[in-house]
Design an enzyme around this catalytic site. Structure first.
Site, PDB file in Angstrom:
ATOM      1  N   ARG A 192       0.862  -1.178   0.000  1.00 15.48           N
ATOM      2  CA  ARG A 192       0.000   0.000   0.000  1.00 15.48           C
ATOM      3  C   ARG A 192       0.905   1.236   0.000  1.00 15.48           C
ATOM      4  O   ARG A 192       1.832   1.325   0.795  1.00 15.48           O
ATOM      5  CB  ARG A 192      -0.852   0.010   1.268  1.00 15.48           C
ATOM      6  CG  ARG A 192      -1.615   1.295   1.386  1.00 15.48           C
ATOM      7  CD  ARG A 192      -2.217   1.470   2.750  1.00 15.48           C
ATOM      8  NE  ARG A 192      -3.004   2.680   2.763  1.00 15.48           N
ATOM      9  CZ  ARG A 192      -3.144   3.444   3.836  1.00 15.48           C
ATOM     10  NH1 ARG A 192      -2.583   3.130   4.970  1.00 15.48           N
ATOM     11  NH2 ARG A 192      -3.876   4.533   3.768  1.00 15.48           N
TER      12      ARG A 192
ATOM     13  N   HIS B 154      -8.115   6.858   0.329  1.00 15.75           N
ATOM     14  CA  HIS B 154      -8.979   5.678   0.514  1.00 15.75           C
ATOM     15  C   HIS B 154      -9.420   5.094  -0.831  1.00 15.75           C
ATOM     16  O   HIS B 154     -10.422   4.389  -0.894  1.00 15.75           O
ATOM     17  CB  HIS B 154     -10.278   6.023   1.302  1.00 15.75           C
ATOM     18  CG  HIS B 154     -10.081   6.379   2.731  1.00 15.75           C
ATOM     19  ND1 HIS B 154     -10.895   7.279   3.377  1.00 15.75           N
ATOM     20  CD2 HIS B 154      -9.188   5.932   3.646  1.00 15.75           C
ATOM     21  CE1 HIS B 154     -10.493   7.397   4.639  1.00 15.75           C
ATOM     22  NE2 HIS B 154      -9.460   6.591   4.825  1.00 15.75           N
TER      23      HIS B 154
ATOM     24  N   GLU C  34      -9.209  -3.637   1.879  1.00 16.93           N
ATOM     25  CA  GLU C  34      -8.155  -3.010   1.078  1.00 16.93           C
ATOM     26  C   GLU C  34      -7.006  -3.979   0.799  1.00 16.93           C
ATOM     27  O   GLU C  34      -6.418  -3.947  -0.280  1.00 16.93           O
ATOM     28  CB  GLU C  34      -7.639  -1.760   1.804  1.00 16.93           C
ATOM     29  CG  GLU C  34      -8.677  -0.649   1.785  1.00 16.93           C
ATOM     30  CD  GLU C  34      -8.468   0.410   2.851  1.00 16.93           C
ATOM     31  OE1 GLU C  34      -7.887   1.446   2.541  1.00 16.93           O
ATOM     32  OE2 GLU C  34      -8.909   0.192   3.996  1.00 16.93           O
TER      33      GLU C  34
ATOM     34  N   GLY D  92     -10.534   7.614   9.752  1.00 15.21           N
ATOM     35  CA  GLY D  92     -10.556   8.627   8.695  1.00 15.21           C
ATOM     36  C   GLY D  92     -11.845   8.420   7.906  1.00 15.21           C
ATOM     37  O   GLY D  92     -12.331   7.295   7.810  1.00 15.21           O
TER      38      GLY D  92
ATOM     39  N   ASN E 236     -20.566  -0.724  11.018  1.00 15.60           N
ATOM     40  CA  ASN E 236     -21.070  -1.152  12.336  1.00 15.60           C
ATOM     41  C   ASN E 236     -22.112  -0.256  12.980  1.00 15.60           C
ATOM     42  O   ASN E 236     -22.811  -0.694  13.888  1.00 15.60           O
ATOM     43  CB  ASN E 236     -19.898  -1.294  13.307  1.00 15.60           C
ATOM     44  CG  ASN E 236     -18.981  -2.432  12.909  1.00 15.60           C
ATOM     45  OD1 ASN E 236     -19.419  -3.570  12.808  1.00 15.60           O
ATOM     46  ND2 ASN E 236     -17.736  -2.118  12.629  1.00 15.60           N
TER      47      ASN E 236
ATOM     48  N   MET F  26     -16.265   6.212  17.795  1.00 12.63           N
ATOM     49  CA  MET F  26     -17.719   6.326  17.659  1.00 12.63           C
ATOM     50  C   MET F  26     -18.464   5.475  18.687  1.00 12.63           C
ATOM     51  O   MET F  26     -19.537   5.853  19.146  1.00 12.63           O
ATOM     52  CB  MET F  26     -18.126   5.958  16.226  1.00 12.63           C
ATOM     53  CG  MET F  26     -19.589   6.096  15.939  1.00 12.63           C
ATOM     54  SD  MET F  26     -20.258   7.731  16.358  1.00 12.63           S
ATOM     55  CE  MET F  26     -19.946   8.630  14.855  1.00 12.63           C
TER      56      MET F  26
HETATM   57  P1  AMP Z   1     -11.507   1.890  10.866  1.00 18.40           P
HETATM   58  O1  AMP Z   1     -10.648   3.116  10.729  1.00 18.40           O
HETATM   59  O2  AMP Z   1     -12.220   1.510   9.625  1.00 18.40           O
HETATM   60  O3  AMP Z   1     -10.784   0.748  11.529  1.00 18.40           O
HETATM   61  O4  AMP Z   1     -12.667   2.304  11.888  1.00 18.40           O
HETATM   62  C1  AMP Z   1     -12.387   2.489  13.243  1.00 18.40           C
HETATM   63  C2  AMP Z   1     -13.567   3.124  13.928  1.00 18.40           C
HETATM   64  O5  AMP Z   1     -14.753   2.326  13.747  1.00 18.40           O
HETATM   65  C3  AMP Z   1     -13.397   3.182  15.443  1.00 18.40           C
HETATM   66  O6  AMP Z   1     -12.725   4.328  15.833  1.00 18.40           O
HETATM   67  C4  AMP Z   1     -14.804   3.170  15.936  1.00 18.40           C
HETATM   68  O7  AMP Z   1     -15.191   4.494  16.148  1.00 18.40           O
HETATM   69  C5  AMP Z   1     -15.632   2.610  14.813  1.00 18.40           C
HETATM   70  N1  AMP Z   1     -16.377   1.414  15.209  1.00 18.40           N
HETATM   71  C6  AMP Z   1     -15.932   0.131  15.299  1.00 18.40           C
HETATM   72  N2  AMP Z   1     -16.919  -0.692  15.731  1.00 18.40           N
HETATM   73  C7  AMP Z   1     -18.011   0.085  15.915  1.00 18.40           C
HETATM   74  C8  AMP Z   1     -19.345  -0.166  16.342  1.00 18.40           C
HETATM   75  N3  AMP Z   1     -19.761  -1.391  16.681  1.00 18.40           N
HETATM   76  N4  AMP Z   1     -20.205   0.881  16.396  1.00 18.40           N
HETATM   77  C9  AMP Z   1     -19.792   2.116  16.069  1.00 18.40           C
HETATM   78  N5  AMP Z   1     -18.563   2.412  15.660  1.00 18.40           N
HETATM   79  C10 AMP Z   1     -17.671   1.425  15.586  1.00 18.40           C
END
Ligand code: AMP
Length: 404
Positions: free
Chosen positions: A91, A180, A385, A212, A335, A284
């Site tokens: 990447r 992304h 990815e 992000g 999610n 979140m």
């Molecule tokens: P990523 O950068 O795609 O790994 O996303 C990470 C973010 O996904 C975390 O900071 C969380 O805020 C969010 N996340 C993961 N699981 C959940 C969930 N069950 N409900 C809401 N937000 C989630």
């Protein structure tokens, strides 16, 4: 063909080993704290449980060597010989204007990636360390690079230029690039497959909502606009990033708070977004929990995050003169039923009809969360990815072998 996918950061490195005949992950893991005597190697073979080792790993070359040792290990290994890895895919965050797609690494490609260090100082130098480390350990194995920006190189000038003096673009390449891209491309392809229509006939809005966040208008398979810009700071409100703000805030805040350039940069990238408004967290899950418990700042953070995303979706429906499907992906997008519901409930003017029950159902497969009658479909598609990088690498190596 087996392909090793590497995502190298400055002090960490993630990897996945794919068997491309069935796209199975044979092993995956990461090395953290590279450069220290207490580096952590985590390795998870598909046929066994996770192994975790703390040891001295002083540079990326040593880190790759440790990863390969694990893959070939007499107890935990999944391959017998290094020759069973036929290619490595990396990447790379920034491909600038030079790279409109993935490429096989050669001296010219490496020179060009180095030229782009200025545009992505936190990422591209680290990716280069990964490429050089693989070269040192496996000199005969072809490598490919897959750029986060490449998918967005189809944006027209009307979308990628900033309305500022052209000299800044011509001399310094200041323009919108978008990021992304690998994820937006992957979920676009999955969305077309799910809808059973050619990508070339669809108008999609893909929302990658994780730590992000970015949103892309994908018209007939091509990115025509995306919310991140010259850097991943522009666009949507994110976990710790502000997204769009009035640029005049920067000199004003610097003067009022006596901030340096470095401090204002850190404020907008690391201390803004959900974290700043909630005063609580960039995650979140914690925002949702606190909101439910009645925390007003957490509720406001969620409302702003959702509002800014919905505005971008509206803008991209306008950019494409319509939309067939909206796709949610990444940590929050996959999610958070609450976020998806809040966005969708306010898009009824598009003829969008949310299926509330499907929205809250927890499933890991690609799925629709709208009713069959809904004029615009909303899909939840887990991003991948690493698999996209493996596929791109596989395609390039097959093409190369054909030519030779
Ligand atoms: P990523 O950068 O795609 O790994 O996303 C990470 C973010 O996904 C975390 O900071 C969380 O805020 C969010 N996340 C993961 N699981 C959940 C969930 N069950 N409900 C809401 N937000 C989630």
């Amino acid at each position: 063909m087996n392909i090793l996918v590497i995502n190298a950061g400055s002090s960490s490195l993630k990897f996945q080993l794919y068997a491309m005949n069935n796209e199975a992950v044979l092993a995956k893991g990461r090395v953290e704290r590279i450069g220290m005597d207490s580096a952590i190697l985590t390795y998870e073979p598909s046929n066994g449980s996770e192994v975790r080792e703390v040891q001295e790993i002083l540079d990326h070359t040593a880190a790759i060597r440790k990863v390969l040792d694990m893959i070939l290990h007499s107890d935990y290994g999944v391959l017998k010989s290094l020759s069973e890895i036929q290619a490595v895919g990396h990447r790379v965050v920034h491909g600038g204007e030079s790279f409109t797609g993935s490429v096989v690494v050669d001296d010219a490609v490496k020179r060009e990636i180095r030229q782009l260090f200025d545009l992505a100082p936190l990422h591209n130098p680290a990716h280069m360390l990964g490429i050089v480390a693989v070269e040192a350990n496996m000199p005969e194995v072809p490598q490919a690079v897959v750029f986060d920006t490449a998918f967005h190189q189809t944006m027209p000038p009307v979308a990628y230029l900033y309305p500022i003096p052209m000299v800044l673009y011509k001399k310094h390449k200041i323009r919108r690039y978008g990021f992304h891209g690998t994820s937006h491309m992957y979920v676009s392809e999955r969305a077309a497959a799910y809808l059973g229509k050619p990508l070339a006939e669809l108008k999609l809005i893909t929302c990658h909502i994780g730590n992000g966040c970015s949103c892309t208008a994908v018209l007939h398979g091509r990115s025509v606009d995306t919310s991140m810009g010259m850097t991943p700071l522009e666009g949507l409100m994110m976990g710790t990033r502000s997204g769009d703000i009035d640029p005049a805030i920067v000199p004003y805040a610097m003067a009022k708070e006596e901030l340096t350039l470095g401090e204002v940069n850190s404020m907008l990238n690391k201390h803004s977004g959900l974290l700043a408004i909630s005063g609580l967290s960039s995650d979140m899950r914690e925002i949702l929990e606190a909101s439910e418990a009645g925390d007003r700042n957490a509720q406001l953070a969620f409302e702003m995050y959702e509002y800014r995303l919905r505005k971008y979706i509206g803008a991209y429906a306008a950019a494409m003169n319509g939309v067939d499907a909206i796709v949610f992906t990444a940590g929050v997008g996959e999610n958070s039923a609450a976020l998806r519901a809040a966005v969708c409930r306010n898009l009824t003017y598009l003829g969008l009809e949310l299926n509330e029950e499907a929205n809250v159902r927890r499933e890991s497969a690609d799925r629709a969360i709208t009713t069959p009658e809904s004029r615009v479909q909303v899909l939840v598609i887990p991003t991948n990815e690493e698999l996209m990088i493996a596929r791109e690498t596989h395609k390039l190596i097959l093409q190369q072998n054909d030519v030779v």
